[in-house]
Design an enzyme around this catalytic site. Sequence first.
Site, mmCIF file in Angstrom:
data_model
loop_
_atom_site.group_PDB
_atom_site.id
_atom_site.type_symbol
_atom_site.label_atom_id
_atom_site.label_comp_id
_atom_site.label_asym_id
_atom_site.label_seq_id
_atom_site.Cartn_x
_atom_site.Cartn_y
_atom_site.Cartn_z
ATOM 1 C CG PHE A 86 -1.593 -1.338 1.460
ATOM 2 C CD1 PHE A 86 -2.242 -2.023 0.448
ATOM 3 C CD2 PHE A 86 -1.505 -1.929 2.708
ATOM 4 C CE1 PHE A 86 -2.802 -3.280 0.683
ATOM 5 C CE2 PHE A 86 -2.056 -3.180 2.952
ATOM 6 C CZ PHE A 86 -2.713 -3.861 1.936
ATOM 7 C CB CYS A 87 2.321 3.497 -1.558
ATOM 8 S SG CYS A 87 2.273 3.018 -3.300
ATOM 9 C CB ALA A 88 2.271 2.613 3.918
#
Length: 476
Positions: A397-399
């Site tokens: 999740f781009c985290a």
Amino acid sequence: MSARPAATASASASASAAASASAPASVSAAAASEPLPVLGSDVLVPLVTGGEVTYAALDYAASAPALRRVWDDIAAYAPYYGSVHRGAGYLSQLSTDLFENSRKDVAAFLGCREDDQVVFTRSTTDSLNLLAAVAPRGTEVFVFETEHHASLLPWEQREDVTVRYLSAPRSPRQAVETLEKALAGRAGGPALVCVTGASNVTGELWPVRELAAAAHAHGARIVLDAAQLAPHHPVDIAEADIDWVAFSGHKLYAPFGAGVLAGRADWLREARPYLAGGGASRKVTRREDGGVDVEWHTTAARHEAGSPNVIGVYAIASACKALTEAGFEGLVARERQLIEKVRAGLAEVPEVRVLSLFGDDAPRVGVLSFVVEGWNSSHFAAALSAEYGIGVRDGLFCAHPLVRTLLDSEPDEPGECGAPEAAPGERSLNAIRVSFGAGTPDEHVERFVGAVKELVRDGARWSYRTEDGRCVPDRG
């Protein structure tokens, strides 16, 4: 904005008429128990097992479907489309009015102060890169490792800015204490705190007001990444005492590629333009030595070089008005019901572990991530799509740092956002995210909960294989 001919008054009236011609009546808070009309709610998708089913869009945290109100407003304006701030013609004047009035609508939606600027960008990522570009030399930036990459990484692009990453807190109180401790040790000079309003991984709400108070008590400023907060909860810059807020249109039910950075004007006004070009410059003259002298705008136009994305900007303004008219109180209450329905359903499946920083009882928006014992998350998400017509997200999740922390993994463990390097059934570093909002019908979350239970109990009905880093149905 410079004065225009008297004809602008009628142009503005025509713009308003065009914008509202096909827009539905305002939705009252009392009617918010029903989902807001969105595009795609009746789209049928094929199932790998045969037949079709109405698509259940449960990936709002990535991109929310367009509100019908937004689409109708854009369709009504489209014939009047013209250049912004460039032409003397009727459509150019009308489009300029629409663009600048959209700026006012967004400012009202965010509770901006009188001297705040609203700068239109391409996205949250673009907004935070803009703020990183205008931060004064020597600024210390404080950012939690739990941030989305859009707010975690832009500061690294400046060699004259110091970035201090803060460890993931395990409670809102610990978040405030961690920030206060970090700020207390700084030497002085400009400082900026960057924090999310709602996590794009866990959906948990962060203590924004308390963090803002801590920042200001130590002479720092604060920017709020509201990409996941603004579509679900009201955001008030003045009330929360935030210096800047950034968000994206495509998460606020407004596609067409626009974003917002709103807040204090001084850093924006004093820095070099984010992009150099037409629109950002007020006056350009040749020098005797052959070079050019440039006088830049001091308004938001300073960082809006090029032809503005009037369609995207107007879409955001339309979404802001639609959500305000619907009433956040009713929208929030309905979303809480959906959240509880999902949480209660997942709690009945022992193999499911919901990811959380602050604990199960922490308030959140309609975003939940989880893993399923015995399943690769990409495999599980593929089965939800292919066999049940349910769209969710799998990956990091781009985290990446946050998900790795929540999955108790080593910081250097391999894994790539959306492309786990593991075959179906093998352990890999990724999770599943379900997200929903104002346009989600009850049936979608009910189908999702039922599908999770069925997959865990009975397994997938189809075989899957890895293709280009993703699990896909094996069609032989």
